[in-house]
Design an enzyme around this catalytic site. Structure first.
Site, PDB file in Angstrom:
ATOM      1  N   ASN A 190       1.116  -1.192   0.038  1.00  0.00           N
ATOM      2  CA  ASN A 190       0.120  -0.251  -0.039  1.00  0.00           C
ATOM      3  C   ASN A 190       0.897   1.267  -0.250  1.00  0.00           C
ATOM      4  O   ASN A 190       2.034   0.957   0.630  1.00  0.00           O
ATOM      5  CB  ASN A 190      -1.037  -0.660   1.154  1.00  0.00           C
ATOM      6  CG  ASN A 190      -0.231  -0.251   2.703  1.00  0.00           C
ATOM      7  OD1 ASN A 190       0.580  -0.679   2.616  1.00  0.00           O
ATOM      8  ND2 ASN A 190      -0.771   0.704   3.508  1.00  0.00           N
ATOM      9  N   GLU A 244       0.505   5.404   0.430  1.00  0.00           N
ATOM     10  CA  GLU A 244      -0.404   6.146   0.804  1.00  0.00           C
ATOM     11  C   GLU A 244      -0.754   7.983   0.553  1.00  0.00           C
ATOM     12  O   GLU A 244       0.654   8.343   0.215  1.00  0.00           O
ATOM     13  CB  GLU A 244      -0.292   5.942   2.534  1.00  0.00           C
ATOM     14  CG  GLU A 244      -1.330   5.263   2.855  1.00  0.00           C
ATOM     15  CD  GLU A 244      -1.365   5.433   4.824  1.00  0.00           C
ATOM     16  OE1 GLU A 244      -2.024   4.319   5.521  1.00  0.00           O
ATOM     17  OE2 GLU A 244      -0.689   5.779   5.133  1.00  0.00           O
ATOM     18  N   CYS A 270      -4.689   0.848  -2.936  1.00  0.00           N
ATOM     19  CA  CYS A 270      -4.458  -0.735  -1.937  1.00  0.00           C
ATOM     20  C   CYS A 270      -2.486  -1.254  -2.102  1.00  0.00           C
ATOM     21  O   CYS A 270      -2.762  -1.193  -3.316  1.00  0.00           O
ATOM     22  CB  CYS A 270      -5.024  -1.537  -1.966  1.00  0.00           C
ATOM     23  SG  CYS A 270      -7.138  -0.298  -1.340  1.00  0.00           S
ATOM     24  N   GLU A 307      -2.843  -4.801  -3.174  1.00  0.00           N
ATOM     25  CA  GLU A 307      -3.731  -5.693  -4.023  1.00  0.00           C
ATOM     26  C   GLU A 307      -3.311  -4.613  -5.524  1.00  0.00           C
ATOM     27  O   GLU A 307      -3.280  -5.461  -6.707  1.00  0.00           O
ATOM     28  CB  GLU A 307      -5.262  -5.710  -3.663  1.00  0.00           C
ATOM     29  CG  GLU A 307      -5.065  -6.371  -2.301  1.00  0.00           C
ATOM     30  CD  GLU A 307      -5.918  -5.744  -1.065  1.00  0.00           C
ATOM     31  OE1 GLU A 307      -5.225  -4.647  -1.342  1.00  0.00           O
ATOM     32  OE2 GLU A 307      -6.594  -6.350  -0.758  1.00  0.00           O
ATOM     33  N   CYS A 358     -10.646  -4.437   0.210  1.00  0.00           N
ATOM     34  CA  CYS A 358     -12.177  -4.174  -0.357  1.00  0.00           C
ATOM     35  C   CYS A 358     -12.389  -3.403  -1.138  1.00  0.00           C
ATOM     36  O   CYS A 358     -12.006  -4.320  -1.923  1.00  0.00           O
ATOM     37  CB  CYS A 358     -10.820  -1.609  -0.014  1.00  0.00           C
ATOM     38  SG  CYS A 358     -10.036  -1.504  -1.515  1.00  0.00           S
ATOM     39  N   CYS A 364     -10.657  -2.928  -4.305  1.00  0.00           N
ATOM     40  CA  CYS A 364     -10.009  -4.044  -5.119  1.00  0.00           C
ATOM     41  C   CYS A 364     -10.826  -5.017  -5.158  1.00  0.00           C
ATOM     42  O   CYS A 364     -10.465  -5.578  -6.593  1.00  0.00           O
ATOM     43  CB  CYS A 364      -9.012  -4.466  -4.012  1.00  0.00           C
ATOM     44  SG  CYS A 364      -7.357  -3.253  -3.767  1.00  0.00           S
TER      45      CYS A 364
END
Length: 136
Positions: A48, A50, A59, A61, A92, A95
């Site tokens: 991930n 940010e 993310c 994934e 999430c 994703c």
């Protein structure tokens, strides 16, 4: 979709754990690593990333999937997500939608630092998914 072999699963787990160590998570401090198995056996990983503007975060994934696509791969077989937590964390919604684009029948596995493990499939996580066939 053919399930990964035990050897492939071990490689996915190692790759996801390693990717989590590279996560850029100064705001949430929630480090995530993902590894994906593409048709043909190639594995891609991602972490991930940010951003101070939270909507621009990515993310693990999706990072892994986008790396695979950038390398010319399109057929996703399995996603393994690792979080250094006591409980496993599933992908999430965003994703799940991206996984659907490249692996609508993919297996999804989430692991953590305990023995908890969640194994499922994308159709279970995203029933009635909107995908490329819906645009025809």
């Amino acid at each position: 979709m053919k399930a990964p072999t035990p050897a492939q699963l071990r490689k996915l787990e190692r790759a996801a754990r390693a990717a989590a160590t590279e996560a850029y998570a100064p705001y949430s401090r929630f480090r995530v690593g993902a590894a994906i198995l593409m048709e043909g056996g190639r594995i891609f990983s991602g972490c991930n990333v940010e951003n101070a503007s939270y909507g621009l975060c990515n993310c693990a994934e999706r990072t892994a999937i986008f790396s695979a696509v950038a390398a010319g791969r399109r057929e996703l077989r399995c996603v393994l997500v690792y979080t250094p937590t006591k409980t496993a964390t599933m992908p999430c919604g965003a994703c799940r939608q991206v996984i659907n684009e490249f692996g609508p029948e993919a297996c999804v596995i989430s692991i953590c630092d305990s023995r908890e493990r969640i194994e499922t499939t994308l159709p279970t996580l995203l029933p009635g998914a909107f995908g490329p066939a819906d645009l025809a």
